[in-house]
Scaffold this motif. Structure first.
Motif, PDB file in Angstrom:
ATOM      1  N   HIS A  58       0.822  -1.196   0.000  1.00 28.11           N
ATOM      2  CA  HIS A  58       0.000   0.000   0.000  1.00 28.11           C
ATOM      3  C   HIS A  58       0.867   1.262   0.000  1.00 28.11           C
ATOM      4  O   HIS A  58       2.013   1.249   0.451  1.00 28.11           O
ATOM      5  CB  HIS A  58      -0.919   0.010   1.219  1.00 28.11           C
ATOM      6  CG  HIS A  58      -1.927  -1.102   1.215  1.00 28.11           C
ATOM      7  ND1 HIS A  58      -2.735  -1.370   0.128  1.00 28.11           N
ATOM      8  CD2 HIS A  58      -2.261  -2.016   2.174  1.00 28.11           C
ATOM      9  CE1 HIS A  58      -3.522  -2.393   0.415  1.00 28.11           C
ATOM     10  NE2 HIS A  58      -3.253  -2.809   1.630  1.00 28.11           N
ATOM     11  N   PHE A  59       0.294   2.345  -0.508  1.00 26.01           N
ATOM     12  CA  PHE A  59       0.949   3.653  -0.538  1.00 26.01           C
ATOM     13  C   PHE A  59       2.223   3.624  -1.381  1.00 26.01           C
ATOM     14  O   PHE A  59       3.233   4.235  -1.049  1.00 26.01           O
ATOM     15  CB  PHE A  59       1.242   4.155   0.881  1.00 26.01           C
ATOM     16  CG  PHE A  59       0.070   4.031   1.800  1.00 26.01           C
ATOM     17  CD1 PHE A  59      -1.110   4.726   1.527  1.00 26.01           C
ATOM     18  CD2 PHE A  59       0.118   3.220   2.905  1.00 26.01           C
ATOM     19  CE1 PHE A  59      -2.209   4.602   2.363  1.00 26.01           C
ATOM     20  CE2 PHE A  59      -0.974   3.088   3.745  1.00 26.01           C
ATOM     21  CZ  PHE A  59      -2.146   3.786   3.472  1.00 26.01           C
ATOM     22  N   GLN A  60       2.147   2.893  -2.480  1.00 23.30           N
ATOM     23  CA  GLN A  60       3.276   2.780  -3.390  1.00 23.30           C
ATOM     24  C   GLN A  60       3.275   3.906  -4.423  1.00 23.30           C
ATOM     25  O   GLN A  60       4.204   4.030  -5.206  1.00 23.30           O
ATOM     26  CB  GLN A  60       3.221   1.413  -4.091  1.00 23.30           C
ATOM     27  CG  GLN A  60       4.480   1.035  -4.828  1.00 23.30           C
ATOM     28  CD  GLN A  60       4.407  -0.373  -5.387  1.00 23.30           C
ATOM     29  OE1 GLN A  60       3.379  -1.048  -5.285  1.00 23.30           O
ATOM     30  NE2 GLN A  60       5.494  -0.835  -5.975  1.00 23.30           N
ATOM     31  N   GLY A  61       2.228   4.709  -4.409  1.00 22.48           N
ATOM     32  CA  GLY A  61       2.073   5.755  -5.405  1.00 22.48           C
ATOM     33  C   GLY A  61       0.786   5.595  -6.194  1.00 22.48           C
ATOM     34  O   GLY A  61       0.508   6.359  -7.120  1.00 22.48           O
ATOM     35  N   GLU A  62      -0.045   4.602  -5.790  1.00 21.64           N
ATOM     36  CA  GLU A  62      -1.274   4.333  -6.535  1.00 21.64           C
ATOM     37  C   GLU A  62      -2.258   5.498  -6.469  1.00 21.64           C
ATOM     38  O   GLU A  62      -2.898   5.838  -7.477  1.00 21.64           O
ATOM     39  CB  GLU A  62      -1.933   3.032  -6.062  1.00 21.64           C
ATOM     40  CG  GLU A  62      -2.366   2.987  -4.606  1.00 21.64           C
ATOM     41  CD  GLU A  62      -1.278   2.573  -3.635  1.00 21.64           C
ATOM     42  OE1 GLU A  62      -1.611   2.175  -2.513  1.00 21.64           O
ATOM     43  OE2 GLU A  62      -0.086   2.661  -4.020  1.00 21.64           O
ATOM     44  N   LEU A  63      -2.382   6.127  -5.302  1.00 21.19           N
ATOM     45  CA  LEU A  63      -3.315   7.251  -5.202  1.00 21.19           C
ATOM     46  C   LEU A  63      -2.794   8.466  -5.945  1.00 21.19           C
ATOM     47  O   LEU A  63      -3.569   9.223  -6.540  1.00 21.19           O
ATOM     48  CB  LEU A  63      -3.586   7.587  -3.737  1.00 21.19           C
ATOM     49  CG  LEU A  63      -4.509   6.610  -3.009  1.00 21.19           C
ATOM     50  CD1 LEU A  63      -4.693   7.021  -1.562  1.00 21.19           C
ATOM     51  CD2 LEU A  63      -5.867   6.525  -3.711  1.00 21.19           C
ATOM     52  N   ALA A  64      -1.478   8.677  -5.922  1.00 22.36           N
ATOM     53  CA  ALA A  64      -0.903   9.771  -6.704  1.00 22.36           C
ATOM     54  C   ALA A  64      -1.141   9.531  -8.195  1.00 22.36           C
ATOM     55  O   ALA A  64      -1.403  10.470  -8.956  1.00 22.36           O
ATOM     56  CB  ALA A  64       0.594   9.901  -6.417  1.00 22.36           C
ATOM     57  N   LEU A 172      -2.952  -2.552 -14.685  1.00 24.21           N
ATOM     58  CA  LEU A 172      -1.634  -1.968 -14.508  1.00 24.21           C
ATOM     59  C   LEU A 172      -0.937  -2.622 -13.324  1.00 24.21           C
ATOM     60  O   LEU A 172      -1.586  -3.081 -12.391  1.00 24.21           O
ATOM     61  CB  LEU A 172      -1.732  -0.458 -14.262  1.00 24.21           C
ATOM     62  CG  LEU A 172      -2.560   0.372 -15.250  1.00 24.21           C
ATOM     63  CD1 LEU A 172      -2.485   1.848 -14.890  1.00 24.21           C
ATOM     64  CD2 LEU A 172      -2.106   0.146 -16.670  1.00 24.21           C
ATOM     65  N   GLN A 173       0.394  -2.622 -13.369  1.00 21.24           N
ATOM     66  CA  GLN A 173       1.190  -3.154 -12.269  1.00 21.24           C
ATOM     67  C   GLN A 173       2.266  -2.124 -11.924  1.00 21.24           C
ATOM     68  O   GLN A 173       3.021  -1.693 -12.793  1.00 21.24           O
ATOM     69  CB  GLN A 173       1.827  -4.481 -12.655  1.00 21.24           C
ATOM     70  CG  GLN A 173       2.433  -5.241 -11.488  1.00 21.24           C
ATOM     71  CD  GLN A 173       2.924  -6.615 -11.911  1.00 21.24           C
ATOM     72  OE1 GLN A 173       3.915  -6.726 -12.631  1.00 21.24           O
ATOM     73  NE2 GLN A 173       2.237  -7.666 -11.467  1.00 21.24           N
ATOM     74  N   LEU A 174       2.320  -1.732 -10.650  1.00 20.81           N
ATOM     75  CA  LEU A 174       3.224  -0.676 -10.215  1.00 20.81           C
ATOM     76  C   LEU A 174       4.443  -1.254  -9.507  1.00 20.81           C
ATOM     77  O   LEU A 174       4.359  -2.244  -8.785  1.00 20.81           O
ATOM     78  CB  LEU A 174       2.509   0.287  -9.264  1.00 20.81           C
ATOM     79  CG  LEU A 174       1.181   0.888  -9.746  1.00 20.81           C
ATOM     80  CD1 LEU A 174       0.706   1.955  -8.757  1.00 20.81           C
ATOM     81  CD2 LEU A 174       1.298   1.476 -11.142  1.00 20.81           C
ATOM     82  N   SER A 175       5.586  -0.598  -9.716  1.00 21.85           N
ATOM     83  CA  SER A 175       6.829  -0.949  -9.027  1.00 21.85           C
ATOM     84  C   SER A 175       7.691   0.308  -8.975  1.00 21.85           C
ATOM     85  O   SER A 175       7.363   1.323  -9.596  1.00 21.85           O
ATOM     86  CB  SER A 175       7.566  -2.081  -9.748  1.00 21.85           C
ATOM     87  OG  SER A 175       7.902  -1.685 -11.081  1.00 21.85           O
ATOM     88  N   TRP A 176       8.766   0.243  -8.225  1.00 20.07           N
ATOM     89  CA  TRP A 176       9.701   1.374  -8.138  1.00 20.07           C
ATOM     90  C   TRP A 176      11.063   0.932  -8.638  1.00 20.07           C
ATOM     91  O   TRP A 176      11.547  -0.154  -8.309  1.00 20.07           O
ATOM     92  CB  TRP A 176       9.823   1.886  -6.708  1.00 20.07           C
ATOM     93  CG  TRP A 176       8.699   2.804  -6.326  1.00 20.07           C
ATOM     94  CD1 TRP A 176       7.478   2.433  -5.831  1.00 20.07           C
ATOM     95  CD2 TRP A 176       8.672   4.227  -6.437  1.00 20.07           C
ATOM     96  NE1 TRP A 176       6.695   3.548  -5.620  1.00 20.07           N
ATOM     97  CE2 TRP A 176       7.415   4.666  -5.972  1.00 20.07           C
ATOM     98  CE3 TRP A 176       9.599   5.185  -6.871  1.00 20.07           C
ATOM     99  CZ2 TRP A 176       7.045   6.008  -5.936  1.00 20.07           C
ATOM    100  CZ3 TRP A 176       9.241   6.528  -6.840  1.00 20.07           C
ATOM    101  CH2 TRP A 176       7.981   6.931  -6.372  1.00 20.07           C
ATOM    102  N   ALA A 177      11.699   1.794  -9.454  1.00 23.81           N
ATOM    103  CA  ALA A 177      13.057   1.559  -9.947  1.00 23.81           C
ATOM    104  C   ALA A 177      13.665   2.904 -10.295  1.00 23.81           C
ATOM    105  O   ALA A 177      12.967   3.792 -10.808  1.00 23.81           O
ATOM    106  CB  ALA A 177      13.053   0.648 -11.177  1.00 23.81           C
ATOM    107  N   SER A 178      14.952   3.051 -10.005  1.00 30.44           N
ATOM    108  CA  SER A 178      15.661   4.308 -10.285  1.00 30.44           C
ATOM    109  C   SER A 178      14.928   5.498  -9.675  1.00 30.44           C
ATOM    110  O   SER A 178      14.829   6.561 -10.280  1.00 30.44           O
ATOM    111  CB  SER A 178      15.824   4.510 -11.801  1.00 30.44           C
ATOM    112  OG  SER A 178      16.511   3.430 -12.380  1.00 30.44           O
TER     113      SER A 178
END
Length: 213
Positions: A58-64, A172-178
């Protein structure tokens, strides 16, 4: 005698990807607020549709990511089973016009019932729901209701190791990189899946969140 694959296509059990999406009237699409995402989705989020956003946590940036389309709504939105209580002062700071309606329902069947009722309401601008799991028949029923009432909804779910077929219009699938949010398109309306691309959601995050990210 019809080929077995043709029978499945006729029944609508096989998704047929195409390189280009069919042309839709402008009023059928709502801009996501992100030019690159709009381009990949064929113009933006489709009205009368349920869209899935998969997150690792949760709070990975989905609401943004969803904030621009929520800001564009003139009517209040329903948040169903959010992971924590919505913080209205923070949302007000983001210039959300109206506080979201907030509903917590621990019973999965009751939560799905509430979701369907919300899709039938003309008083809501959009529906955002959080589910740990949701089966294919429920998604299909929700999608049919959204299409019938021309309502737009987003379902936020955990990452899935294997992508089983679901009736979502977009997945969609969210992740963080760089140090950037990456958005992979697992499924899109009349198009092939697309690899992850960076989306600058940081501009919608409070300063302390931008610094921690």
């Amino acid at each position: 005698m019809a080929h077995p694959l043709q029978e499945l296509v006729h029944k609508g059990w096989v998704w047929q990807g195409r390189e280009a999406a069919e042309q839709l009237a402008p009023e059928q699409l709502v801009s996501s607020g992100w030019a690159e995402l709009d381009r990949r989705l064929g113009g933006g989020w489709l009205r009368g549709a349920v869209h899935e956003v998969q997150v690792q946590h949760h709070f990975q940036g989905e609401l943004a990511l969803l904030l621009p389309v929520l800001l564009a709504q003139e009517k209040p939105c329903l948040w169903l089973n959010p992971p924590c209580q919505p913080y209205w002062p923070g949302l007000r700071y983001q210039q959300l016009k109206q506080a979201p309606l907030w509903l917590q329902e621990s019973d999965p069947k009751q939560a799905l019932w509430a979701f369907e009722q919300a899709l039938q309401s003309e008083a809501l601008g959009a529906v955002v729901a959080w589910f740990d799991s949701i089966d294919a028949s429920a998604v299909r029923r929700l999608q049919q209701s959204a299409a019938r009432h021309q309502q737009m909804a987003f379902v936020i779910t955990p990452w899935q190791q294997t992508t089983e077929a679901r009736a979502y219009v977009n997945r969609l699938q969210l992740s963080w990189a760089s140090e950037q949010l990456q958005v992979a398109v697992l499924k899109r309306r009349a198009g092939w899946p697309l690899p992850a691309f960076p989306c600058n959601v940081a501009r919608h995050l409070p300063e302390r969140r931008r610094l921690s990210a």
